[in-house]
Scaffold this motif. Structure first.
Motif, PDB file in Angstrom:
ATOM      1  N   VAL A 139       7.266 -19.874   3.389  1.00 52.44           N
ATOM      2  CA  VAL A 139       6.100 -20.310   4.157  1.00 52.44           C
ATOM      3  C   VAL A 139       5.428 -19.065   4.729  1.00 52.44           C
ATOM      4  O   VAL A 139       6.061 -18.294   5.473  1.00 52.44           O
ATOM      5  CB  VAL A 139       6.506 -21.261   5.297  1.00 52.44           C
ATOM      6  CG1 VAL A 139       5.276 -21.708   6.066  1.00 52.44           C
ATOM      7  CG2 VAL A 139       7.277 -22.448   4.751  1.00 52.44           C
ATOM      8  N   PRO A 140       4.155 -18.784   4.400  1.00 55.86           N
ATOM      9  CA  PRO A 140       3.524 -17.537   4.845  1.00 55.86           C
ATOM     10  C   PRO A 140       3.288 -17.518   6.350  1.00 55.86           C
ATOM     11  O   PRO A 140       3.019 -18.551   6.970  1.00 55.86           O
ATOM     12  CB  PRO A 140       2.208 -17.522   4.073  1.00 55.86           C
ATOM     13  CG  PRO A 140       1.934 -18.943   3.754  1.00 55.86           C
ATOM     14  CD  PRO A 140       3.262 -19.594   3.561  1.00 55.86           C
ATOM     15  N   ILE A 141       3.397 -16.307   6.897  1.00 54.22           N
ATOM     16  CA  ILE A 141       3.089 -16.099   8.315  1.00 54.22           C
ATOM     17  C   ILE A 141       1.617 -15.707   8.423  1.00 54.22           C
ATOM     18  O   ILE A 141       1.156 -14.771   7.747  1.00 54.22           O
ATOM     19  CB  ILE A 141       3.991 -15.012   8.926  1.00 54.22           C
ATOM     20  CG1 ILE A 141       5.463 -15.438   8.826  1.00 54.22           C
ATOM     21  CG2 ILE A 141       3.592 -14.745  10.383  1.00 54.22           C
ATOM     22  CD1 ILE A 141       6.431 -14.352   9.240  1.00 54.22           C
ATOM     23  N   THR A 142       0.883 -16.412   9.249  1.00 60.00           N
ATOM     24  CA  THR A 142      -0.542 -16.144   9.444  1.00 60.00           C
ATOM     25  C   THR A 142      -0.742 -15.426  10.769  1.00 60.00           C
ATOM     26  O   THR A 142      -0.216 -15.854  11.807  1.00 60.00           O
ATOM     27  CB  THR A 142      -1.347 -17.452   9.455  1.00 60.00           C
ATOM     28  OG1 THR A 142      -1.129 -18.131   8.226  1.00 60.00           O
ATOM     29  CG2 THR A 142      -2.834 -17.174   9.626  1.00 60.00           C
ATOM     30  N   LEU A 186       3.163 -27.496   1.332  1.00 59.31           N
ATOM     31  CA  LEU A 186       3.235 -26.184   1.970  1.00 59.31           C
ATOM     32  C   LEU A 186       1.996 -25.910   2.803  1.00 59.31           C
ATOM     33  O   LEU A 186       2.066 -25.274   3.868  1.00 59.31           O
ATOM     34  CB  LEU A 186       3.405 -25.100   0.890  1.00 59.31           C
ATOM     35  CG  LEU A 186       3.940 -23.748   1.384  1.00 59.31           C
ATOM     36  CD1 LEU A 186       5.324 -23.897   1.984  1.00 59.31           C
ATOM     37  CD2 LEU A 186       3.973 -22.743   0.220  1.00 59.31           C
ATOM     38  N   ASP A 187       0.856 -26.410   2.358  1.00 59.75           N
ATOM     39  CA  ASP A 187      -0.391 -26.187   3.101  1.00 59.75           C
ATOM     40  C   ASP A 187      -0.422 -26.963   4.415  1.00 59.75           C
ATOM     41  O   ASP A 187      -1.270 -26.687   5.277  1.00 59.75           O
ATOM     42  CB  ASP A 187      -1.591 -26.602   2.249  1.00 59.75           C
ATOM     43  CG  ASP A 187      -1.795 -25.686   1.058  1.00 59.75           C
ATOM     44  OD1 ASP A 187      -1.246 -24.569   1.083  1.00 59.75           O
ATOM     45  OD2 ASP A 187      -2.495 -26.096   0.105  1.00 59.75           O
ATOM     46  N   LEU A 202       6.628 -16.567  17.079  1.00 61.58           N
ATOM     47  CA  LEU A 202       5.889 -17.338  16.084  1.00 61.58           C
ATOM     48  C   LEU A 202       5.745 -18.795  16.551  1.00 61.58           C
ATOM     49  O   LEU A 202       6.670 -19.361  17.136  1.00 61.58           O
ATOM     50  CB  LEU A 202       6.603 -17.299  14.739  1.00 61.58           C
ATOM     51  CG  LEU A 202       6.802 -15.908  14.137  1.00 61.58           C
ATOM     52  CD1 LEU A 202       7.569 -16.007  12.828  1.00 61.58           C
ATOM     53  CD2 LEU A 202       5.463 -15.211  13.918  1.00 61.58           C
ATOM     54  N   GLU A 203       4.592 -19.342  16.279  1.00 60.68           N
ATOM     55  CA  GLU A 203       4.328 -20.736  16.622  1.00 60.68           C
ATOM     56  C   GLU A 203       4.225 -21.550  15.342  1.00 60.68           C
ATOM     57  O   GLU A 203       3.673 -21.086  14.344  1.00 60.68           O
ATOM     58  CB  GLU A 203       3.028 -20.860  17.421  1.00 60.68           C
ATOM     59  CG  GLU A 203       3.076 -20.133  18.751  1.00 60.68           C
ATOM     60  CD  GLU A 203       1.795 -20.298  19.545  1.00 60.68           C
ATOM     61  OE1 GLU A 203       0.944 -21.124  19.126  1.00 60.68           O
ATOM     62  OE2 GLU A 203       1.622 -19.607  20.567  1.00 60.68           O
ATOM     63  N   LEU A 204       4.774 -22.778  15.406  1.00 59.72           N
ATOM     64  CA  LEU A 204       4.776 -23.656  14.246  1.00 59.72           C
ATOM     65  C   LEU A 204       3.723 -24.747  14.409  1.00 59.72           C
ATOM     66  O   LEU A 204       3.580 -25.329  15.486  1.00 59.72           O
ATOM     67  CB  LEU A 204       6.156 -24.304  14.059  1.00 59.72           C
ATOM     68  CG  LEU A 204       7.322 -23.358  13.780  1.00 59.72           C
ATOM     69  CD1 LEU A 204       8.611 -24.160  13.670  1.00 59.72           C
ATOM     70  CD2 LEU A 204       7.076 -22.574  12.501  1.00 59.72           C
ATOM     71  N   GLU A 205       2.991 -24.981  13.332  1.00 62.95           N
ATOM     72  CA  GLU A 205       2.046 -26.094  13.285  1.00 62.95           C
ATOM     73  C   GLU A 205       2.523 -27.029  12.180  1.00 62.95           C
ATOM     74  O   GLU A 205       2.459 -26.685  10.994  1.00 62.95           O
ATOM     75  CB  GLU A 205       0.626 -25.604  13.016  1.00 62.95           C
ATOM     76  CG  GLU A 205       0.083 -24.717  14.132  1.00 62.95           C
ATOM     77  CD  GLU A 205      -1.314 -24.193  13.847  1.00 62.95           C
ATOM     78  OE1 GLU A 205      -1.862 -24.553  12.779  1.00 62.95           O
ATOM     79  OE2 GLU A 205      -1.845 -23.429  14.665  1.00 62.95           O
ATOM     80  N   LEU A 206       3.020 -28.223  12.603  1.00 67.70           N
ATOM     81  CA  LEU A 206       3.645 -29.153  11.674  1.00 67.70           C
ATOM     82  C   LEU A 206       2.902 -30.481  11.660  1.00 67.70           C
ATOM     83  O   LEU A 206       2.226 -30.837  12.637  1.00 67.70           O
ATOM     84  CB  LEU A 206       5.105 -29.394  12.073  1.00 67.70           C
ATOM     85  CG  LEU A 206       6.014 -28.157  12.092  1.00 67.70           C
ATOM     86  CD1 LEU A 206       7.368 -28.514  12.683  1.00 67.70           C
ATOM     87  CD2 LEU A 206       6.178 -27.594  10.687  1.00 67.70           C
TER      88      LEU A 206
END
Length: 493
Positions: free
Chosen positions: A328-331, A367-368, A388-392
């Protein structure tokens, strides 16, 4: 003489004479001549005895006119009887029981007198009456508002709360029915800052000129009416919040509220700033199985009231399962103008992430749909460890060990410092750079945000050349903050 007075015949004669004398003393009127004697029979004159109609079929007809309405009555009887009776005891009627059609008709009068009294004269003996047919028609009742409500409040639409609703029956002569313009009840809201209620508002029938029709019969005669007086209001989207946690091993599949929008009430200046309502909270500790749960919608912040005040939530839960997402890419977000960033660790610029949720929910996660975000806004050039923050997607949670947190090491590079603070020269797209990047370094580091700075140290040449390579790399991949900076300052890339 004594013998004469003791004779029986003489005594009878004397008795008769005494009786006549006593009668005369009682009956002689002192104001008349001695020859006038008062009689026990007398007469009485009633100049305006009211004529009372009787016998009319009131379901079909109505008496609209009668001429005359009174009669002159002369009666005779004993003085004692005349004195005992009042004018109300002398009844003059017109019998309308034989009326079978509407129109102008002449009918006889009848009288009813007290006992012992007889009629001497009745004038007139016949009168003219106007009979009209009665009709009944259904109207929708209205509510007329009177007065001004309190300043700063909003007046709602008047409502009729009666079981039968607005429909009312109006009974009138046929000719009058054509004049009906409105059937309404009045409700006074003067100075009101809350709902005004009148459970017995009288219904009035008005003609087309706004004048009351007094002889109209309305059924029902009253209505239960009310009008809401509230603060200003508007509809806003409902945003549900959650508290607590589900029972271990369970996960949400869906939560569907019974409404998507709610009405909020607040002073106008506060109402203008409200865009959503998020005061409804679902306590997940109370969710044990799929079904419907009610949650309160209380006033929050500057909101004074919410409608509806309670919301039904249709909840579906299932046993939780897990799924692993790889690479999963880090943005990176928040890079300041004039700076570039690259991810030092993890070197790949990606993370493997394990997520938990209902099987049906996880099956649809792509994944998107997942984002791992590093926010660097406000950080100075240098190396930083960034949380890092997760957006799920909804109803999906990360699987992390106790106390585990996600972070990345990010290097922030000041591109203007490498050029001595001077603006870079214009670079023509498609031109050959002075020192092209070495083979295998064209794409830069996988963790780079698109500026190409991750390759700058690997290239030969001066500082100016490094900036040129960085811009060329940015153009090859996607626009970055660095690219936008040079575009704003007029560079051609």
């Amino acid at each position: 003489m004594d013998k004469w007075l003791s004779h029986p015949t003489a005594l009878k004669i004397i008795s008769v004479l005494l009786g006549i004398l006593l009668f005369a003393v009682v009956h002689i009127d002192p104001e008349t001549s001695p020859q006038s004697i008062t009689s026990s029979i007398d007469t009485k004159i009633i100049e305006a005895a009211t004529i009372v109609p009787i016998g009319l079929d009131e379901e079909k007809y109505v008496l609209t006119a009668m001429e005359p309405t009174v009669a002159r009555l002369v009666v005779e009887g004993k003085i004692s009887n005349l004195r005992a009776a009042t004018n109300a005891d002398y009844v003059v009627n017109i019998d309308l029981s034989g009326v079978t059609k509407p129109g102008l008709q002449e009918l006889p009068l009848t009288i009813k007198l007290p006992r012992g009294i007889k009629e001497v004269e009745l004038s007139p003996r016949r009168v003219m009456v106007q009979i009209e047919e009665i009709v009944t028609k259904t109207f929708d009742a209205q509510v007329m508002i009177e007065g001004d409500h309190a300043a700063g409040f909003v007046l709602g639409e008047p409502e009729i709360m009666s079981e039968g609703g607005r429909a009312v029956q109006v009974t009138l002569p046929r000719d009058d029915m054509d004049k009906v313009g409105l059937v309404a009840a009045s409700l006074d809201v003067s100075g009101s800052d809350k709902t005004v209620v009148n459970k017995k508002a009288k219904l009035v029938v008005y003609d087309k000129e706004g004048q009351e029709i007094p002889n109209a019969i309305v059924q029902p005669s009253t209505l239960h009416v009310e009008v809401k007086v509230t603060l200003p209001f508007k509809q806003v989207p409902l945003q549900l919040r959650y508290s607590g946690e589900l029972t271990e091993g369970m996960s949400l599949v869906s939560v569907k509220p019974s409404v998507d929008f709610v009405t909020v009430y607040a002073p106008q200046e506060e109402l203008d700033a409200i865009s959503i309502y998020d005061g409804a909270v679902l306590d997940l500790t109370k969710v044990k199985q799929s079904g419907t749960i009610k949650v309160k919608a209380p006033p929050v912040d500057h909101i004074q009231a919410v409608n509806p005040g309670e919301i039904d939530l249709d909840i579906v839960v299932e046993v939780a399962t897990t799924r692993k997402l790889s690479n999963v890419p880090i943005t990176i977000t928040g890079t300041e103008p004039g700076l570039t960033t690259q991810i030092i660790t993890p070197a790949s610029g990606t993370l493997d992430l394990e997520i938990s949720g209902a099987e049906a929910v996880l099956a649809d996660v792509a994944l998107d749909d997942v984002a791992i975000v590093a926010k660097v806004a406000g950080l100075e050039p240098g190396t930083h460890t960034v949380a890092l923050e997760l957006e799920l997607p909804p109803y999906v949670q990360p699987v992390l060990a106790d106390g585990q947190s996600l972070s990345a090491t990010i290097e922030i590079i000041d591109t203007t410092a490498s050029n001595g603070g001077e603006e870079p020269e214009d670079i023509e797209v498609g031109g050959t750079p002075t020192n092209p990047p070495e083979e295998g370094q064209e794409g830069g580091s996988p963790g780079n945000n698109g500026s190409g700075a991750g390759n700058a140290n690997a290239r030969s040449g001066g500082a100016d050349t490094d900036i040129q390579y960085a811009l060329v790399d940015a153009k090859r991949r996607s626009p970055s903050n660095t690219l936008i900076l040079w575009e704003k300052e007029g560079a051609t890339i």
